[in-house]
Design an enzyme around this catalytic site. Structure first.
Site, mmCIF file in Angstrom:
data_model
loop_
_atom_site.group_PDB
_atom_site.id
_atom_site.type_symbol
_atom_site.label_atom_id
_atom_site.label_comp_id
_atom_site.label_asym_id
_atom_site.label_seq_id
_atom_site.Cartn_x
_atom_site.Cartn_y
_atom_site.Cartn_z
ATOM 1 N N TYR A 211 -3.017 -0.775 9.966
ATOM 2 C CA TYR A 211 -2.818 -0.982 8.741
ATOM 3 C C TYR A 211 -1.811 -0.517 8.043
ATOM 4 C CZ TYR A 211 -4.181 -0.975 3.715
ATOM 5 O OH TYR A 211 -4.297 -1.269 2.232
ATOM 6 N N SER B 208 0.916 -1.053 -0.026
ATOM 7 C CA SER B 208 0.026 0.020 -0.092
ATOM 8 C C SER B 208 0.805 1.212 0.027
ATOM 9 C CB SER B 208 -1.031 -0.174 1.333
ATOM 10 O OG SER B 208 -1.627 1.306 1.522
#
Length: 254
Positions: free
Chosen positions: A151, A138
């Site tokens: 995350y 990500s």
């Protein structure tokens, strides 16, 4: 170009979002796709669409956080040529608003889940003379994102595991790369907006879209196209790399 004819590909999280887009594209590109997901109905639906388009696919219900389940599922698939680690969960919150249970949930799926799939697939690839791994990292692996503590931790770990795996198995003809998407318009986004901003979904969708310099979110199909390239023979000289696919977020958002 970019064909996966006679390749066996395992796609985790293949029942929805990016994983589904990858599974469908792999099926169109000649791969035999093993669609793994916790949700049997979603996995079956993806498989039905692949078969309807003339491809080959099977649904495999598996919890990536359970190593035995993963090993058994991968053995059932037999030879593995391509692994796409797409299964993942998100969490919104900074350090002080991330409980231990929140942290553990994200870790178990996003970090341990990737480890478990690598642990199961790499020996099969070695037996097969090589293979390709593509991990979903990500933009949060590289830059600070507000309220994404757990995350971001997990995706940073995915990037590190990608580099380590690429280094350790390059002599075994195994390539390992990752990609770093920014926001992608998936069912998760729609669910998040409906839950947190009822009645203001369209307004918030536009606001989130504009956080990408390009002015919109990515489409799952666009992410799948890059993944197909990196898993194809045309990308045989690429390993140990992270590819941002972020609408300019990392370099232009300042």
């Amino acid at each position: 170009m970019f064909q996966l004819n006679n390749k066996k590909a395992i796609v985790t999280g293949g029942g929805s979002g990016i994983g589904k887009a990858v599974s469908l594209l792999f099926g169109k590109s000649g791969a035999q796709v093993f669609v793994t997901d916790l949700n049997k109905e979603a996995a079956d639906k993806t498989v039905e669409e692949i078969i309807a388009a003339g491809g080959k696919a099977s649904a495999v219900v598996v919890n990536v956080a359970d190593q035995k389940e993963v090993i058994d599922a991968f053995k059932e698939a037999g030879a593995v040529d391509v692994l796409v680690n797409s299964a993942g969960v998100s969490h919104i919150g900074k350090l002080e608003t991330t409980s231990e249970s929140d942290f553990d949930k994200v870790y178990n799926v996003n970090v341990k889940g990737v480890y478990n799939c690598l642990y199961a697939a790499i020996p099969l690839m070695k037996q097969n003379g090589g293979g390709v791994v593509l991990n979903l990292a990500s933009i949060a692996s590289s830059v600070g994102i507000p309220d994404r503590f757990a995350y971001s931790m997990s995706k940073g770990a995915v990037l590190a595991m990608t580099l380590s795996t690429a280094k350790d198995y390059i002599k075994d003809n195994i390539r390992c790369n990752c990609i770093s998407p920014a926001r992608v318009h998936t069912p998760f986004v729609d669910g998040f907006l409906a839950k947190n901003y009822p009645g203001k979904e369209a307004e918030m969708f536009e606001k989130l879209s504009q956080t990408q310099p390009i002015g919109r979110m990515a489409k799952p199909d666009e992410i799948a196209a890059l993944i197909l390239y990196l898993c194809s023979d045309e990308a045989s000289f690429i390993t140990g790399c992270d590819y941002p696919i972020d609408g300019g977020f990392i370099k232009l958002n300042n």
